[in-house]
Design a protein around this motif. Structure first.
Motif, mmCIF file in Angstrom:
data_model
loop_
_atom_site.group_PDB
_atom_site.id
_atom_site.type_symbol
_atom_site.label_atom_id
_atom_site.label_comp_id
_atom_site.label_asym_id
_atom_site.label_seq_id
_atom_site.Cartn_x
_atom_site.Cartn_y
_atom_site.Cartn_z
ATOM 1 N N HIS A 1 0.783 -1.040 0.144
ATOM 2 C CA HIS A 1 0.014 0.131 0.020
ATOM 3 C C HIS A 1 0.907 1.307 0.013
ATOM 4 C CE1 HIS A 1 -4.079 -1.386 1.619
ATOM 5 N NE2 HIS A 1 -3.592 -2.148 0.485
ATOM 6 N N ARG A 2 0.208 2.429 -0.457
ATOM 7 C CA ARG A 2 0.662 3.651 -0.391
ATOM 8 C C ARG A 2 0.441 4.376 0.515
ATOM 9 N NH1 ARG A 2 -0.226 6.550 -5.849
ATOM 10 N NH2 ARG A 2 1.042 8.221 -4.737
ATOM 11 N N THR A 3 0.921 5.034 1.514
ATOM 12 C CA THR A 3 0.338 5.587 2.812
ATOM 13 C C THR A 3 0.933 6.961 2.832
ATOM 14 O OG1 THR A 3 2.277 4.506 4.130
ATOM 15 C CG2 THR A 3 0.210 3.089 4.013
ATOM 16 N N THR B 1 4.592 8.671 2.847
ATOM 17 C CA THR B 1 4.712 10.142 2.605
ATOM 18 C C THR B 1 4.202 10.643 3.920
ATOM 19 O OG1 THR B 1 4.218 9.999 0.329
ATOM 20 C CG2 THR B 1 3.834 12.290 1.421
ATOM 21 N N SER C 1 5.034 2.769 -0.070
ATOM 22 C CA SER C 1 5.735 4.112 -0.160
ATOM 23 C C SER C 1 4.950 4.783 1.104
ATOM 24 C CB SER C 1 5.484 5.124 -1.327
ATOM 25 O OG SER C 1 4.189 5.221 -1.538
#
Length: 203
Positions: A158-160, A185, A183
Motif C-alpha cells: 500500500h501507499r500510505t 509520505t 511508499s
C-alpha cells in the motif's frame, strides 16, 4: 523529578517505595519524556508533589509476596496504564479505555522519573535479552504507533500517508515500512522534523 507547579520541576529525595504484595520494585534504567509529560509540567496539569514517567525500562530489585512471576534481576518494561479491571472496556480487553482512569480526586500513581518505581506485576513485560534499554523504553509509544497502523489498515504494497513526524508519527513510519508499505509520505510543517530521515519515507 517532582512537579512543583506550572513550569516547575524539582529534583528531590523521596523514600524508596515498598512494593505491595502484587507489585515489584524496579530500579529504573531509562525513562522517556512523552509529550503528555511536557504538558503535565509546563501547562500545570500535574498534581503538585507528584512525578510522572510512563515510557520506561528497568531491573527488578524486590518482589512482592504475590508477584512470583518475576525474579530479582529480571529486566522489564513498563507496559500498561493504571486500570480498574472491572469496567466494561477492561473486561473486554481494552484497558486503555478504562472508565475509571484519571478520576477526579484520585491520587496520581508515582511514575518512573525516579530511581525506583513500585509497579503492579501484571503491568510489566519482560525485556528480551540483547534489546538495548534505549529501544526498550520506546515500547509504549511504539505500541501506540502499531495500533494506529492496525486501525488504518496498513498492508504490504500500500501507499500510505502519515500526518506529523513527531515521535508517534516517526514510529508509525517505521512500523509501516516493516509491514511492507510500498511508499510512505509524511506531512510535517516543522522544519526540524522535516529534516528527519525516517525509514526512507518522503517528508
Amino acid at each position: 523529578a517532582v512537579n512543583r507547579g506550572p513550569g516547575r520541576l524539582a529534583v528531590e529525595e523521596v523514600p524508596v517505595p515498598t512494593p505491595a504484595a502484587d507489585q515489584v520494585l524496579v530500579e529504573v534504567d531509562l525513562c522517556g519524556v512523552c509529550g503528555t509529560d511536557i504538558h503535565m509540567t509546563l501547562d500545570g496539569w500535574a498534581t503538585p508533589g507528584s512525578w510522572g514517567g510512563h515510557e520506561w525500562t528497568g531491573t527488578v530489585v524486590e518482589v512482592g509476596t504475590a508477584a512470583d512471576r518475576w525474579r530479582v534481576g529480571d529486566a522489564v518494561v513498563g507496559a500498561l496504564a493504571p486500570r480498574c479491571g472491572t469496567c466494561a472496556p477492561c473486561r473486554d480487553g481494552r484497558s486503555s479505555l478504562c472508565l475509571h482512569r484519571d478520576e477526579p480526586g484520585a491520587p496520581p500513581r508515582p511514575g518512573a522519573f525516579a530511581t525506583y518505581i513500585a509497579a503492579p506485576a501484571d503491568d510489566l513485560v519482560a525485556r528480551p535479552d540483547g534489546l538495548d534499554p534505549r529501544a526498550a523504553a520506546l515500547t509504549e509509544p511504539l505500541a501506540v504507533a502499531l495500533h494506529a497502523v492496525a486501525l488504518g489498515g496498513g498492508r504490504p504494497g500500500h501507499r500510505t500517508m502519515v500526518l506529523g513526524a513527531g515521535p508517534i508519527g516517526a514510529l508509525a513510519v517505521v512500523a509501516l515500512r516493516a509491514a511492507g508499505a510500498a511508499s510512505v509520505t509524511v506531512v510535517e510543517p516543522g522544519d526540524d522534523r522535516r529534516d528527519l530521515e525516517i525509514g526512507r519515507a518522503h517528508v
